[in-house]
Design an enzyme around this catalytic site. Structure first.
Site, short mmCIF file in Angstrom:
data_model
loop_
_atom_site.label_atom_id
_atom_site.label_comp_id
_atom_site.label_asym_id
_atom_site.label_seq_id
_atom_site.Cartn_x
_atom_site.Cartn_y
_atom_site.Cartn_z
CG HIS A 1 -1.91 1.13 1.26
ND1 HIS A 1 -2.91 1.23 2.20
CD2 HIS A 1 -2.03 2.22 0.47
CE1 HIS A 1 -3.58 2.35 1.99
NE2 HIS A 1 -3.06 2.97 0.95
CG HIS B 1 -1.21 6.04 -3.04
ND1 HIS B 1 -2.37 5.76 -3.70
CD2 HIS B 1 -1.42 5.71 -1.74
CE1 HIS B 1 -3.26 5.30 -2.83
NE2 HIS B 1 -2.71 5.26 -1.63
CG HIS C 1 -7.66 3.76 -0.48
ND1 HIS C 1 -7.05 3.24 -1.59
CD2 HIS C 1 -6.69 4.44 0.20
CE1 HIS C 1 -5.76 3.58 -1.57
NE2 HIS C 1 -5.52 4.31 -0.50
CD GLU D 1 -7.54 7.06 4.27
OE1 GLU D 1 -8.14 7.01 3.17
OE2 GLU D 1 -6.41 7.58 4.40
CG ASP E 1 -1.41 5.73 2.37
OD1 ASP E 1 -1.59 5.49 1.16
OD2 ASP E 1 -2.29 6.24 3.10
CG ASP E 2 0.41 8.78 0.08
OD1 ASP E 2 0.55 8.50 -1.13
OD2 ASP E 2 -0.67 8.68 0.69
#
Ligand code: ADE
Ligand code: ZN
Length: 328
Positions: A14, A16, A187, A190, A268-269
């Site tokens: 996970h 991006h 997703h 969240e 994630d990021d």
């Protein structure tokens, strides 16, 4: 001496693509464009976070920029002990500028394959639709993902603002992805609660859920996730930074594991939230008090839930057991 978490074989499921760009690369791309690097910390809302994400993405202006980001994302995963990396990617972001959506997808598949081979790991892609774009675009993207199923694409995703865009309208797109044998990994849970997780399971046929942590608000749903062996691709720092949970100490990861839910651990990021893959494992150990058995369980779930080839998964899971039997 604690066991070295870098040596724990794991999959990064996970992240991006643009959100995993190195800060130094963002600075280089901004300098090349003659602009100040966009801010990448501190968000009052998901909308603000989304604007910063888009500003960073907009600096990727050429095929070489895109290839550089892919290469570095794969390298960073390998450096953190991942044997498989599976980034989310939204091809229309570059369509027109760098070719058709299909040509753009081919670029990232090609560079991902080269970079992964150079490091002796594997790379597969999650083609991800955006909830705030047209539903018809998601259908087109699912058809594109289906065309590359088994040739670089392993999963279909759905990102962006879950609070404003529920899963159900995307059922047709996910049906196309499922029929092509892709893992469905939207997703959910969240920015919205249990009803959104149920929607992802029932309307989209999700077998993996990005985040999913708000399922803890509904014990029956937690039981269902455990019974159906759905994998939650959990990102603790992202959840804290976006206000999904109050603090790392209050994060429900340990509770989900105790309830028998399979979870993977992810960044994630990292560009926008800070920690990369290895740092999230370290945080889970030092900030949440997870045991090495629990950390190994996260790694196992990441491998088994991934779109990696069976042989890669089997070998890596064996190495997880070896890691665990080494004296601490
Ligand atoms: N896109 C990038 N990061 C995201 C997140 N945490 N939630 C939804 N969409 C995203
Ligand atoms: Zn995400």
């Amino acid at each position: 001496m604690a066991r070295d978490l870098r040596l724990l074989p794991k999959a990064h499921l996970h992240l991006h693509l643009e959100g995993a760009m190195r800060p130094g690369t963002l600075a280089d791309l901004a300098a090349e464009a003659g602009v100040a690097p966009p801010p990448v910390r501190g968000y009052a809302s998901f909308t603000e976070f989304g604007l910063q994400y888009r500003a960073a993405s907009a600096l990727i202006a050429t095929e070489e920029h895109l290839r550089r980001v892919v290469r570095e994302v794969v390298d960073d995963a390998a450096d953190d002990g991942a044997v498989w990396v599976e980034p989310h990617f939204y091809p229309p972001r570059y369509a027109g500028q760098l070719g058709s959506a299909e040509e753009v997808l081919e670029i990232v598949i090609d560079e991902g394959e080269r970079a992964a081979a150079a490091r002796g790991i594997g790379c597969g892609w999650i083609v991800s639709a955006l909830r705030d774009a047209e539903v018809t675009q998601a259908v087109d993207l699912a058809a594109l993902a289906a065309k590359y199923a088994g040739s670089g694409v392993v999963a279909f995703g759905l990102a962006s603002d879950e609070a404003r865009f529920p899963p159900e309208p995307f059922a047709e797109a996910f049906g196309i992805a499922r029929d092509a044998g892709l893992i469905c990994a939207p997703h959910a849970g969240e920015l919205a609660g249990p009803e959104s997780v149920r929607g992802a399971l029932d309307a989209l046929g999700a077998r993996r859920i990005c985040h999913g942590v708000r399922a803890v608000e509904d014990p029956a749903l937690v039981e269902r996730l455990a019974a159906e062996e759905v994998v939650l691709d959990v990102c603790p720092t992202s959840n804290v930074m976006l206000g999904v949970v109050g603090s790392v100490e209050q994060h429900p990861l340990a509770a989900l594991l105790d309830a028998g839910v399979r979870c993977s651990l992810n960044g994630d990021d990292p560009l926008l939230f800070g920690p990369g893959l290895l740092a999230e494992y370290e945080l889970a150990r030092d900030g949440m008090g997870l045991s090495d058995e629990q950390l190994a369980q996260l790694a196992r779930s990441s491998l088994v839930g991934s779109g990696a080839p069976c042989e890669l998964v089997a070998e890596a899971v064996e190495h997880v057991e070896e890691w665990l039997t080494r004296p601490a």
